[in-house]
Design a protein around this motif. Structure first.
Motif, mmCIF file in Angstrom:
data_model
loop_
_atom_site.group_PDB
_atom_site.id
_atom_site.type_symbol
_atom_site.label_atom_id
_atom_site.label_comp_id
_atom_site.label_asym_id
_atom_site.label_seq_id
_atom_site.Cartn_x
_atom_site.Cartn_y
_atom_site.Cartn_z
ATOM 1 N N GLN A 229 -3.373 -3.845 1.994
ATOM 2 C CA GLN A 229 -3.888 -2.573 2.192
ATOM 3 C C GLN A 229 -3.943 -1.629 0.986
ATOM 4 N N LEU A 230 -2.539 -1.635 0.591
ATOM 5 C CA LEU A 230 -2.162 -0.629 -0.463
ATOM 6 C C LEU A 230 -2.898 -0.928 -1.831
ATOM 7 N N ILE A 231 -3.029 -2.338 -2.138
ATOM 8 C CA ILE A 231 -3.567 -2.683 -3.477
ATOM 9 C C ILE A 231 -5.170 -2.265 -3.332
ATOM 10 N N THR A 232 -5.937 -2.588 -2.073
ATOM 11 C CA THR A 232 -7.227 -2.400 -1.917
ATOM 12 C C THR A 232 -7.419 -0.772 -1.977
ATOM 13 N N THR A 233 -6.821 -0.038 -1.103
ATOM 14 C CA THR A 233 -7.040 1.450 -0.935
ATOM 15 C C THR A 233 -6.733 2.413 -2.216
#
Length: 606
Positions: A229-233
């Motif tokens: 989620q962190l990588i995408t967001t």
């Protein structure tokens, strides 16, 4: 290369990109531009100077992963002083020892750490103090030379006390400005590892030296789903994971890394199968394999691995960074032929100043370089390696007993020394064992003075003396330690811990629901034990951070439920976890009430 101090180089970047975002704190959404970061650091630096902090004074930092952490590090450097990060996993006694040993007069904390209790005998300043805004925002007029120390990082020591490694600003800037790095991978870097780990020096300062953005993951443990989620967001372009954590995610959820430009890994043997798996699933990602030592300024070699490259059974250490030389020498300090095992020495640039307050140890580990210029030094790593026929360097083990646990170098002798003198304990030996492919854990072997040793009390005592990653995952009581024919400890004869020797083992409690049955099976598979009862704690069964990541991945795959790692910390038994999952999903499945449990050994993740 022009010699810079860190504050000088940062000031140049502020002038180039004053309004660009420098730091983003995910947990709160707080962000600082380069200008704001510079201003806040100046104000904190002025406060430190007002409290008497001067050139090369050690300033311990006990702050969660936050914008305040970055402000603290930069402010300390601007004051001409040295930042000394304290791991928040350290028990109170060890935190106090670090502060006392540093001779510190000021300790930087945040409000969360202050509320939990902090070392005494120093002036305590919170980076969250609103009154800091009243300090002058002018840059301190403190001359800073590149050969001044930038930071002190503690590593495990065989004497029973940590070793304090001091590294200069010159060496940090040299590392960060090495032309081998691809700057585009540092546009948005994600920090997830503990900032008391030396790789954080690279992760924090690399984007800030190149106009990029540092993204701070929320404090505490991070699992694969959160990383994804962190990588995408936040459109993360680069990050670092220890070799063990990288391997677990590569095996369980390699798609986690999709979208990254570069994933840096190292700190232990890198599994070639893990690299191949990530490149297969994420063909656009570069896996940057690195090797180094705290005493060699974080990293000394690197090799970028990309889709289509032939990756053998062993990931090589790679080529040396600019200005660094990697020697593989025999016991006479002569280069060994190809195929012959020798010891790795790091020469050229990058060597730390040494071990602060330990001149004898510094002299023993930082030795004259017979292959370099007169006066040149090299660091004796204790790592063994061989050169292949084509010149590649391949890791081949350790000279001594040091091991890597969750990316931290641990000296078993320090663990043994910390527990010496515990009431009722006659002898105690620590050994690292592999509980799964590449998953090392510490096992403590105890001999009591009169029998009937309380292993739970011994574990609790260990937690008051050692950080969690140094507390043995399993304690085994023996009648006596095995000896060789000449009376020395026979480490090879120490028994592998069996299921019944696991600490705080209770008689198995049979699962009463299908959910409990499924969880018992997953616990058993991940921990490689034949039987798990519903009241057995994952951590008391020897589970540590790597197995926790694997466990959560299996739960998602087999039960279809995403469990944050924080939930496992709060509900570590099958009964508790099943009840939590049922409550969260609204299922009618019921679990029996949980029995009291012993504090778990979490293994120092996050």
């Amino acid at each position: 290369m022009t010699a810079y101090s860190i504050p000088t180089r940062f000031a140049e970047q502020v002038a180039r990109t004053p309004e660009a975002t420098a730091v983003l704190e995910v947990a709160s959404g707080a962000a600082l531009t380069y200008r704001e970061l510079d201003r806040r650091a100046n104000q904190l630096a002025q406060r430190l100077i007002g409290l008497g902090v001067g050139p090369e004074d050690r300033v311990p930092v006990l702050v969660e992963r936050s914008t305040g952490l970055v402000v603290a590090f930069l402010a300390i450097l601007k004051a001409g002083a040295v930042f000394l990060p304290i791991h928040d996993a350290y028990p109170a006694d060890r935190r106090q020892w670090v502060v006392d040993r540093a001779g510190a007069s000021v300790l930087l904390v945040d409000d969360a750490m202050r509320a939990a209790g902090v070392p005494t005998g120093v002036s305590v300043v919170s980076v969250d103090d609103p009154a800091l805004a009243e300090e002058s925002a002018a840059a301190p007029e403190v001359p800073i030379h590149p050969d001044q120390l930038a930071y002190v990082i503690h590593t495990s020591g065989s004497t029973g006390q940590p070793k304090a490694v001091g590294v200069t600003q010159r060496e940090v800037v040299r590392l960060l400005l090495d032309p081998q790095w691809l700057v585009r991978h540092h546009r948005r870097r994600l920090l997830v590892l503990p900032h008391a780990f030396d790789i954080s020096v690279f992760e924090i300062w690399m984007p800030l030296m190149h106009g990029g953005q540092l993204v701070l993951a929320p404090p505490g443990p991070v699992e694969a789903a959160t990383l994804r989620q962190l990588i995408t967001t936040h459109r993360i372009t680069g990050m670092h994971l220890t070799a063990g954590l990288f391997r677990v995610i590569a095996e369980e959820a390699p798609e986690t890394f999709a979208g990254l430009g570069e994933i840096v890994t190292g700190g232990d043997v890198i599994a070639a199968t893990a690299v191949s798996r990530v490149l297969e699933v994420c063909p656009d990602v570069v896996v940057l394999a690195t090797y180094g030592a705290t005493e060699g300024t974080v990293m000394s070699t690197q090799v970028p691995l990309t889709r289509g490259m032939r990756i053998g059974d062993i990931v090589p250490l790679g080529g040396a960074l600019t200005g660094v030389a990697v020697h593989v020498l025999d016991d006479r300090l002569a280069p060994v032929p190809a195929g012959v095992v020798g010891e790795i020495y790091l020469a050229g640039e990058g060597a730390a100043r040494g071990y602060l307050g330990q001149a004898d140890l510094t002299a023993a580990r930082f030795v004259a370089d017979p292959l370099g210029l007169p006066g040149a030094r090299m660091y004796r790593t204790g790592d063994l390696a061989r050169r292949s026929a084509d010149g590649e360097i391949e890791f081949a083990g350790r000279v001594d007993s040091q091991v890597k646990i969750n990316g931290f170098l641990v000296e078993p002798a320090e663990v043994e020394a910390a527990l010496a003198g515990h009431p009722g304990l006659a002898q105690f030996v620590v050994l690292a064992r592999e509980f799964g492919p590449g998953e090392k854990q510490l096992v403590g072997y105890a001999v009591s003075e009169a029998g009937g040793l309380d292993l739970d009390a011994l574990r609790a005592h260990a937690r008051t003396k050692l950080p969690e990653y140094m507390v043995p995952a399993v304690f085994v009581e023996l009648d006596s330690l095995p000896l060789t024919a000449n009376g020395k400890l026979d480490r090879a004869a120490l028994p592998a811990p069996g299921f019944d020797e696991t600490p705080t083992r209770r008689a198995p409690n049979a699962p009463k629901t299908s959910l409990q049955q499924a969880l018992c099976g997953i616990f058993s598979s991940v921990l490689a034990v034949p039987e798990v009862g519903v009241y057995d704690s994952f951590f008391d069964l020897g589970g540590q951070s790597m197995q926790a990541m694997r466990l959560l991945s299996r739960i998602k795959a087999e039960i279809g439920v995403t469990v944050p790692i924080s939930v496992l910390f709060d509900f570590p038994t099958v009964a508790e976890l099943a009840a939590h999952i049922s409550a969260m999903s609204g299922s009618a499945a019921q679990s029996p009430p949980a029995q009291p449990r012993v504090t778990s050994n979490t293994g120092g993740i996050g």
